[in-house]
Design an enzyme around this catalytic site. Structure first.
Site: not given
Ligand code: PGA
Length: 251
Positions: A9, A11, A95, A97, A167, A173, A213, A234
């Site tokens: 992803n 983003k 997602h 976010e 998630e 993140g 992560s 991500g």
């Molecule tokens: P991250 O994000 O790997 O940076 O933690 C995962 C995601 O939001 O899908």
């Protein structure tokens, strides 16, 4: 039995030239990963250019969101048919976010998932608890509600292609990964809810990805868990070496 899926992803990162550069570096590093389904999700504007770049590779494209109407007076939105037209085969829906910053709810996730399926896009439906919910002991309750409401009025036959991504919001993140045991526990619970909704056979075929992560260093442990069928990545998907290191977790 379940083919692993590793999805990146991106983003709100990568212009067209940066995205092309990343694909060019990534493709040769993952071309041997025959047993893995590889997906990257760039911003909408980059999809058509990447479509050409991934043709002839084992990399598929996802969009990061979709609207539920096919066309109309909906300024700023993009429809399932338009995503297909731009080269996407998959779409990330719900997602955290989007839930956190853009008012996405289980009801909008449901509308988008139905529209994506109708439009022949494979939805990657994201669910996950916040830190507050986990600390309050509400993790399973949250996951069950998100699944049941997000999948309302979707039949087992319609659901079949859907990919679910677990998630935990507190792991996205933040550099904090759920432990293998925490992730496995949530994935087993999710599969149980899916079995209740759609029967054990469908649940057993569903790919459930872990996200939060994921890095080359922790992917092996996660992927060794019985109910973890892949990763939604991500930060570590933004560099060819680290994403390839995750895709090639079996090596
Ligand atoms: P991250 O994000 O790997 O940076 O933690 C995962 C995601 O939001 O899908």
């Amino acid at each position: 039995m379940r083919k692993p899926v590793i999805a990146g992803n991106w983003k709100l990162f990568k212009t067209k030239s940066e995205a092309l550069e990343l694909i060019e570096a990534l493709a040769p590093q993952v071309k041997g990963a025959a047993g893995v389904e590889i997906i990257v999700a760039p911003v909408f504007t980059v999809l058509p250019s990447l479509h050409g770049a991934v043709s002839g590779t084992n990399i598929a494209l996802a969009a990061q969101d979709v609207f539920w109407e096919e066309e109309g007076a909906f300024t700023g939105e993009v429809s399932p048919g338009m995503l297909l037209d731009a080269g996407a085969s998959h779409v990330i829906i719900g997602h955290s976010e989007r839930r956190q910053y853009f008012g996405e709810t289980d009801a909008t996730v449901n509308k988008k998932t139905k529209a994506a399926l109708k439009g022949a896009l494979v939805p990657i439906v994201c669910i996950g608890e916040t830190l507050q919910a986990r600390e309050a002991g509400d993790t399973f309750k949250v996951l069950e509600t998100q699944l049941k409401e997000g999948l309302t009025e979707i039949t087992a036959a319609q659901f079949a292609p859907v990919i679910v991504a677990y998630e935990p919001v507190w792991a996205i993140g933040t550099g904090k990964t759920a432990s293998d045991e925490q992730a496995q526990e949530a994935h087993a619970f999710i599969r149980g809810v899916l079995a209740g909704l759609y029967g054990q056979e469908t649940a057993d075929k569903t790919r459930i990805l872990y996200g939060g992560s994921v890095k080359p260093e922790n992917v092996k442990g996660l992927m060794s868990c019985a109910d973890i069928d892949g990763a939604l990545v991500g930060g570590a998907s933004l560099k060819a070496d680290s994403f390839a290191g995750i895709v090639n977790f079996q090596q």
